[in-house]
Design an enzyme around this catalytic site. Structure first.
Site, PDB file in Angstrom:
ATOM      1  N   ALA A 182       0.919  -1.150   0.039  1.00  0.00           N
ATOM      2  CA  ALA A 182      -0.181   0.044   0.008  1.00  0.00           C
ATOM      3  C   ALA A 182       0.774   1.195   0.177  1.00  0.00           C
ATOM      4  O   ALA A 182       0.323   2.304   0.511  1.00  0.00           O
ATOM      5  CB  ALA A 182      -0.988  -0.018   1.099  1.00  0.00           C
ATOM      6  N   HIS A 183       2.085   1.248  -0.291  1.00  0.00           N
ATOM      7  CA  HIS A 183       3.010   2.277  -0.417  1.00  0.00           C
ATOM      8  C   HIS A 183       2.962   2.922  -1.898  1.00  0.00           C
ATOM      9  O   HIS A 183       2.973   2.041  -2.923  1.00  0.00           O
ATOM     10  CB  HIS A 183       4.336   1.921   0.043  1.00  0.00           C
ATOM     11  CG  HIS A 183       4.339   1.725   1.447  1.00  0.00           C
ATOM     12  ND1 HIS A 183       4.801   2.605   2.444  1.00  0.00           N
ATOM     13  CD2 HIS A 183       4.141   0.562   2.153  1.00  0.00           C
ATOM     14  CE1 HIS A 183       4.864   2.030   3.532  1.00  0.00           C
ATOM     15  NE2 HIS A 183       4.143   0.840   3.639  1.00  0.00           N
ATOM     16  N   ASN A 261       4.202 -11.113   4.925  1.00  0.00           N
ATOM     17  CA  ASN A 261       3.317 -10.147   4.209  1.00  0.00           C
ATOM     18  C   ASN A 261       4.294  -9.204   3.446  1.00  0.00           C
ATOM     19  O   ASN A 261       5.157  -8.796   4.118  1.00  0.00           O
ATOM     20  CB  ASN A 261       2.170  -9.581   4.958  1.00  0.00           C
ATOM     21  CG  ASN A 261       1.016 -10.297   5.500  1.00  0.00           C
ATOM     22  OD1 ASN A 261       1.359 -10.518   6.656  1.00  0.00           O
ATOM     23  ND2 ASN A 261       0.461 -10.869   4.473  1.00  0.00           N
ATOM     24  N   GLY A 291      -7.218 -12.439  10.943  1.00  0.00           N
ATOM     25  CA  GLY A 291      -7.754 -13.384   9.987  1.00  0.00           C
ATOM     26  C   GLY A 291      -7.689 -13.193   8.720  1.00  0.00           C
ATOM     27  O   GLY A 291      -8.254 -13.910   7.786  1.00  0.00           O
ATOM     28  N   ASP A 316      -0.782  -2.750  12.341  1.00  0.00           N
ATOM     29  CA  ASP A 316      -0.555  -2.090  11.013  1.00  0.00           C
ATOM     30  C   ASP A 316      -1.936  -1.520  10.705  1.00  0.00           C
ATOM     31  O   ASP A 316      -2.127  -1.606   9.520  1.00  0.00           O
ATOM     32  CB  ASP A 316      -0.073  -3.300   9.960  1.00  0.00           C
ATOM     33  CG  ASP A 316       0.426  -2.530   8.675  1.00  0.00           C
ATOM     34  OD1 ASP A 316       0.862  -1.587   8.726  1.00  0.00           O
ATOM     35  OD2 ASP A 316       0.420  -3.360   7.671  1.00  0.00           O
ATOM     36  N   GLY A 355      -2.742  -2.118   4.881  1.00  0.00           N
ATOM     37  CA  GLY A 355      -2.740  -2.451   6.437  1.00  0.00           C
ATOM     38  C   GLY A 355      -3.830  -3.167   6.983  1.00  0.00           C
ATOM     39  O   GLY A 355      -4.092  -4.116   6.077  1.00  0.00           O
TER      40      GLY A 355
END
Length: 432
Positions: A182-183, A261, A291, A316, A355
């Site tokens: 997500a950057h 991740n 989850g 996160d 996140g």
């Protein structure tokens, strides 16, 4: 006069294990005592308490009685203790008392973000997560222009100095374009040590951690610089090989940013960074237990290999934590949250998980009710281990005399019933 509060009757998670019908005594902002209790500890209703100084308490067990008027005798049962020095005594029977949670990786919550560079938004984030039991947290930034990141660091460092935050965590811009998640890809750059130093200096001594991809040019040199500066070097958002990850650990990296991740998948001929970081005893691995990011079997695998002393549960979390579905900013990007899962709305990384919307109380409940972890393991992963990694375990992370009075009261269903930070109730238990 220092406020003295006694919490009694609950199962208390202590460093040595869980104590049934335990007792925690808080004086001012500190824990004065924590251990086994001995039953009811409240003054009789309608009776004025006898003011005894300090730690004094009157134990009227067995045949003992108190004759205060010649004829009047107060008859107490054999295991009762009347604590006459406390300003408040709370019977928390049926509840758990655990240490306040420590989150070393959180970006936002309550509709606000640390990356906004606003003290008001930063405080909203902190207050939101405190409602869910997180009493200590780092402020995590996301990839941005170096000038903007330096400005954010200047603002956030003031809140660290005021005691609202425990420090800063820079996640990006020194990460791999192949694992950017997500950057914003256009803002990524190699970890030039001079640029790394600029951000560390901008934090004015409050930088605690920086996530980077060590395989990039300047990566290992930057890891060494961070280690020499007392800043945790975290391997994450990386496309590194097994060997490159080991080199980073040898250079001083000690944290794996959200293990599994934003890094290569474990393959039987290419174990990648996952195996390198899991197997090295010097590395603490972050796990997002919502989850969505990890299957329970993968989480259990990490616990079996690393143990609770090397696992730190993190959120996160971005701005939607504690909020409803909708669209939220994440640094320069926009995120859409649907069914509690945050994903990038558009652009080259559209659809990527952005996140989480996790809070650590949810991570606790999931750990003990879904993942099969014990309360003791979960407490270490949520409190003791991250506190140790951040170097604040002399003050927080466990219920011990002299430490900050940071604690969480959980019901039998592991829902938050109360949160205390520095001796003040953030969420006051509602009993009855």
């Amino acid at each position: 006069m220092v406020q003295r509060t006694v919490l009694t009757g609950a199962r208390v998670a202590l460093p040595g294990g869980v104590v049934e019908s335990g007792r925690v005594t808080v004086e001012g902002t500190r824990i004065a005592a924590a251990g086994a209790g001995t039953g009811a500890e409240r003054a009789p209703e309608g009776e004025a308490a006898l003011d005894l100084p300090g730690e004094a308490a009157l134990d009227l067990s067995g045949e003992a009685a108190l004759d205060r008027s010649g004829d009047a005798v107060l008859d107490l049962s054999s295991d009762a203790v009347l604590d006459l020095s406390a300003d408040a005594v709370l019977d928390l029977s049926g509840c758990w008392i655990v240490p306040g949670f420590v989150d070393m990786h959180v970006h936002g919550g309550g509709g606000a973000s640390f990356s906004a560079g606003s003290p008001e938004e930063a405080l909203t984030v902190a207050r939101t997560h405190r409602q869910h039991g997180t009493t200590t947290m780092l402020a995590s930034t996301v990839t941005g222009d170096l000038h903007d990141l330096a400005r954010q660091a200047a603002v956030l460092s003031e809140l660290v100095e005021q005691g609202e935050l425990a420090g800063l965590h820079f996640e990006g811009p020194f990460i791999s374009p192949h694992r950017c998640g997500a950057h914003q890809p256009s803002l990524l750059r190699a970890p030039d040590p001079a640029d790394v130093r600029k951000l560390v200096d901008a934090a004015r001594g409050t930088a605690r951690m920086m996530t980077l991809a060590p395989e990039l040019p300047g990566g290992l040199e930057s890891v060494r610089l961070l280690a020499d500066s007392g800043v945790l070097a975290a391997v994450g958002h990386t496309d590194s090989s097994y060997e490159a990850a080991l080199e980073a650990v040898e250079a001083g990296a000690t944290v794996a940013t959200h293990l599994f991740n934003a890094m290569p998948t474990l393959l039987h001929r290419e174990p990648g960074p996952v195996v390198a970081l899991l197997e090295d005893e010097r590395v603490t691995v972050e796990l997002i237990n919502d989850g969505t990011h990890l299957h329970p079997a993968v989480l259990q695998l990490a616990f079996r290999r690393a143990g609770a002393d090397r696992v730190a549960f993190i959120t996160d979390a971005m701005g939607a934590a504690g909020m409803s579905d909708g669209r939220y900013p994440l640094g320069p990007m926009e995120v859409e949250v649907k069914d509690g899962v945050a994903r990038i709305s558009d652009g080259p990384t559209a659809g990527s998980i952005a996140g989480s919307t996790l809070t650590l109380d949810h991570a606790f409940r999931r750990a003990v009710t879904v993942d099969g972890l014990t309360v003791e393991q979960t407490v270490r992963a949520l409190s003791a281990t991250p506190a140790r990694v951040l170097g604040v375990d002399d003050r927080v992370g466990s219920l011990e005399p002299g430490k900050d009075a940071d604690l969480v009261v959980l019901g039998e269903d592991f829902q938050v019933r109360g949160v205390m930070r520095h001796g003040d109730w953030v969420v006051r238990p509602e009993l009855g």
